[in-house]
Design a protein around this motif. Sequence first.
Motif, PDB file in Angstrom:
ATOM      1  N   ARG A 103     -17.732  -8.385  77.606  1.00 16.95           N
ATOM      2  CA  ARG A 103     -18.815  -7.642  78.267  1.00 16.95           C
ATOM      3  C   ARG A 103     -18.581  -7.729  79.758  1.00 16.95           C
ATOM      4  N   GLY A 104     -19.260  -6.859  80.494  1.00 10.62           N
ATOM      5  CA  GLY A 104     -19.135  -6.890  81.942  1.00 10.62           C
ATOM      6  C   GLY A 104     -19.668  -8.199  82.504  1.00 10.62           C
ATOM      7  N   VAL A 105     -18.914  -8.815  83.412  1.00 13.71           N
ATOM      8  CA  VAL A 105     -19.333 -10.074  84.053  1.00 13.71           C
ATOM      9  C   VAL A 105     -19.032  -9.961  85.543  1.00 13.71           C
ATOM     10  N   ASP A 106     -19.417 -10.978  86.326  1.00 22.67           N
ATOM     11  CA  ASP A 106     -19.125 -10.932  87.757  1.00 22.67           C
ATOM     12  C   ASP A 106     -17.626 -11.085  88.013  1.00 22.67           C
ATOM     13  N   LYS A 107     -17.034 -12.110  87.393  1.00 20.01           N
ATOM     14  CA  LYS A 107     -15.626 -12.392  87.654  1.00 20.01           C
ATOM     15  C   LYS A 107     -14.867 -12.559  86.348  1.00 20.01           C
ATOM     16  N   ALA A 108     -13.887 -11.697  86.118  1.00 20.95           N
ATOM     17  CA  ALA A 108     -13.110 -11.755  84.883  1.00 20.95           C
ATOM     18  C   ALA A 108     -11.645 -12.037  85.207  1.00 20.95           C
ATOM     19  N   ILE A 109     -11.102 -13.068  84.587  1.00 20.74           N
ATOM     20  CA  ILE A 109      -9.655 -13.263  84.644  1.00 20.74           C
ATOM     21  C   ILE A 109      -9.096 -12.599  83.393  1.00 20.74           C
ATOM     22  N   VAL A 110      -8.099 -11.733  83.590  1.00 19.77           N
ATOM     23  CA  VAL A 110      -7.589 -10.945  82.473  1.00 19.77           C
ATOM     24  C   VAL A 110      -6.145 -11.356  82.180  1.00 19.77           C
ATOM     25  N   THR A 111      -5.900 -11.765  80.931  1.00  9.67           N
ATOM     26  CA  THR A 111      -4.550 -12.224  80.569  1.00  9.67           C
ATOM     27  C   THR A 111      -3.555 -11.066  80.538  1.00  9.67           C
ATOM     28  N   HIS A 112      -4.015  -9.905  80.072  1.00  5.35           N
ATOM     29  CA  HIS A 112      -3.164  -8.720  80.056  1.00  5.35           C
ATOM     30  C   HIS A 112      -4.028  -7.500  79.776  1.00  5.35           C
ATOM     31  N   ALA A 113      -3.453  -6.313  79.954  1.00  2.46           N
ATOM     32  CA  ALA A 113      -4.266  -5.088  80.001  1.00  2.46           C
ATOM     33  C   ALA A 113      -4.489  -4.413  78.645  1.00  2.46           C
ATOM     34  N   HIS A 114      -4.147  -5.061  77.535  1.00  2.00           N
ATOM     35  CA  HIS A 114      -4.493  -4.471  76.229  1.00  2.00           C
ATOM     36  C   HIS A 114      -6.014  -4.389  76.083  1.00  2.00           C
ATOM     37  N   ALA A 115      -6.448  -3.379  75.327  1.00  2.00           N
ATOM     38  CA  ALA A 115      -7.874  -3.031  75.293  1.00  2.00           C
ATOM     39  C   ALA A 115      -8.778  -4.156  74.798  1.00  2.00           C
ATOM     40  N   HIS A 170       0.558 -18.147  84.046  1.00  2.00           N
ATOM     41  CA  HIS A 170       1.898 -18.535  83.592  1.00  2.00           C
ATOM     42  C   HIS A 170       2.389 -17.523  82.566  1.00  2.00           C
ATOM     43  N   PRO A 171       3.708 -17.253  82.561  1.00  3.56           N
ATOM     44  CA  PRO A 171       4.219 -16.176  81.696  1.00  3.56           C
ATOM     45  C   PRO A 171       3.878 -16.375  80.218  1.00  3.56           C
ATOM     46  N   ALA A 172       3.420 -15.298  79.591  1.00  2.00           N
ATOM     47  CA  ALA A 172       3.075 -15.326  78.168  1.00  2.00           C
ATOM     48  C   ALA A 172       4.105 -14.572  77.317  1.00  2.00           C
ATOM     49  N   GLY A 173       5.010 -13.811  77.971  1.00  2.00           N
ATOM     50  CA  GLY A 173       6.087 -13.131  77.240  1.00  2.00           C
ATOM     51  C   GLY A 173       5.636 -12.040  76.285  1.00  2.00           C
ATOM     52  N   HIS A 174       4.353 -11.690  76.315  1.00  2.00           N
ATOM     53  CA  HIS A 174       3.799 -10.723  75.345  1.00  2.00           C
ATOM     54  C   HIS A 174       4.166  -9.295  75.747  1.00  2.00           C
ATOM     55  N   ILE A 175       3.817  -8.917  76.966  1.00  2.00           N
ATOM     56  CA  ILE A 175       4.164  -7.617  77.552  1.00  2.00           C
ATOM     57  C   ILE A 175       4.374  -7.861  79.048  1.00  2.00           C
ATOM     58  N   PRO A 176       4.955  -6.908  79.782  1.00  2.00           N
ATOM     59  CA  PRO A 176       5.105  -7.122  81.222  1.00  2.00           C
ATOM     60  C   PRO A 176       3.740  -7.437  81.866  1.00  2.00           C
ATOM     61  N   GLY A 177       3.699  -8.488  82.666  1.00  2.00           N
ATOM     62  CA  GLY A 177       2.470  -8.863  83.363  1.00  2.00           C
ATOM     63  C   GLY A 177       1.512  -9.722  82.551  1.00  2.00           C
ATOM     64  N   SER A 178       1.849 -10.027  81.318  1.00  2.00           N
ATOM     65  CA  SER A 178       0.927 -10.838  80.510  1.00  2.00           C
ATOM     66  C   SER A 178       0.994 -12.295  80.953  1.00  2.00           C
ATOM     67  N   ALA A 179      -0.159 -12.948  80.939  1.00  5.29           N
ATOM     68  CA  ALA A 179      -0.221 -14.303  81.488  1.00  5.29           C
ATOM     69  C   ALA A 179      -1.063 -15.221  80.611  1.00  5.29           C
ATOM     70  N   GLN A 180      -0.677 -16.493  80.599  1.00  4.60           N
ATOM     71  CA  GLN A 180      -1.551 -17.544  80.114  1.00  4.60           C
ATOM     72  C   GLN A 180      -2.348 -18.019  81.324  1.00  4.60           C
ATOM     73  N   VAL A 181      -3.581 -18.410  81.098  1.00  3.84           N
ATOM     74  CA  VAL A 181      -4.411 -18.889  82.205  1.00  3.84           C
ATOM     75  C   VAL A 181      -4.561 -20.402  82.094  1.00  3.84           C
ATOM     76  N   ARG A 182      -4.175 -21.103  83.161  1.00  4.27           N
ATOM     77  CA  ARG A 182      -4.320 -22.558  83.194  1.00  4.27           C
ATOM     78  C   ARG A 182      -5.476 -22.915  84.122  1.00  4.27           C
ATOM     79  N   ILE A 195      -5.367 -21.011  78.300  1.00  6.32           N
ATOM     80  CA  ILE A 195      -5.772 -19.921  77.409  1.00  6.32           C
ATOM     81  C   ILE A 195      -4.590 -18.961  77.310  1.00  6.32           C
ATOM     82  N   SER A 196      -4.095 -18.804  76.110  1.00  4.61           N
ATOM     83  CA  SER A 196      -2.803 -18.111  75.954  1.00  4.61           C
ATOM     84  C   SER A 196      -2.886 -16.599  76.144  1.00  4.61           C
ATOM     85  N   GLY A 197      -4.064 -16.003  75.879  1.00  2.68           N
ATOM     86  CA  GLY A 197      -4.052 -14.549  75.679  1.00  2.68           C
ATOM     87  C   GLY A 197      -3.140 -14.285  74.492  1.00  2.68           C
ATOM     88  N   ASP A 198      -2.483 -13.134  74.462  1.00  2.18           N
ATOM     89  CA  ASP A 198      -1.470 -12.891  73.430  1.00  2.18           C
ATOM     90  C   ASP A 198      -0.129 -13.383  73.962  1.00  2.18           C
TER      91      ASP A 198
END
Length: 329
Positions: A24-36, A85-97, A107-110
């Motif tokens: 949902r919409g929040v003030d501050k979102a850290i996004v692991t990658h741009a998949h929907a 940190h790199p997640a290797g899922h797609i270009p720009g995908s990140a794990q959040v430490r 948090i791995s994301g994908d």
Amino acid sequence: MALIELTQKGLFCQQADVYIDPWRGVDKAIVTHAHADHARWGSQAYLAHQASESVLKLRLGKDISVESLAYDQPIHINGVKISLHPAGHIPGSAQVRLEYAGEVWVISGDYKTYDDGLSTPFEPVKCHHFVSECTFGLPIYQWEPQEKVFADIHRWWAKNQEENRASVIFGYSLGKAQRILHGLNPEQGKIFVHPTIAATNEALKTDGLILPDFEKAGQEVDKNDYKGSIIIAQPNAMGTSWMKKFGNYRTAVCSGWMSIRGAKRRQSADIGFVLSDHADWPGLNTAIKATAADRVYLTHGSTASFGRYLREQGLDAVELTTLFGEEEN
Ligand SMILES: [Zn+2]
Ligand SMILES: [Zn+2]
């Protein structure tokens, strides 16, 4: 209180007042990658890896506020050290430490542990708490090296060329499409992409991704040019009028789900190639071990059976109910 909690809006770090991949919409979102399912509309401010910035704007609107970081470039919010940190899922995908008072969460994301040659390869990050996806968390999922998959794709393309047909190959517009483009041999024939993929490619290039040449399969292309060519498209283009111009063609789908015989996700495609941007069974197990985490939280995929398996191995594993995992189109 734990540093990360699961709330109605998603994974939340109260100390830093940030959400990670909120639904949902929040003030501050850290996004692991741009998949929907990980990057949703409606937040006031986004923080993501720098290779994700333009593609996030393409997908969520050019007016969103995005701050971007390089991998391993920490910022501090109210005493919490946050880095990607790199997640290797797609270009720009990140794990959040996230680190606070000596406690580390990741948090791995994908992610995938396999180096696809295009995305920055996955790097294991040591932590106390690891929040992991497990889309393919069953022993039946074991990926072949991509060289073999691409050899199969090229053979299929050649056979279609002999029959004077075009080849239409489906994969998600962000990640899979670029991986397919990167893996195709341009000397075998012309390579076209759906306009949606062309726009995604341009956004990724703006943020520094180096991609092979491609042509857009738009109105302006003469239909004879499609003979013997290969066209990369996202799955929701399947069966649309956009395909009429290709004349005689065969279709293929590239996805991890193609490893299940008769998968209904193949829809009406002629053939499926097993090419996944998620970790397979050995990949998940290796990645989780490498974090040396005291506790593992499973967010989406085969959470129940994988959680049970990890507990049998003596790990403290917990399943979380999240809104991740809806398929990209
Ligand atoms: Zn994803
Ligand atoms: Zn996901």
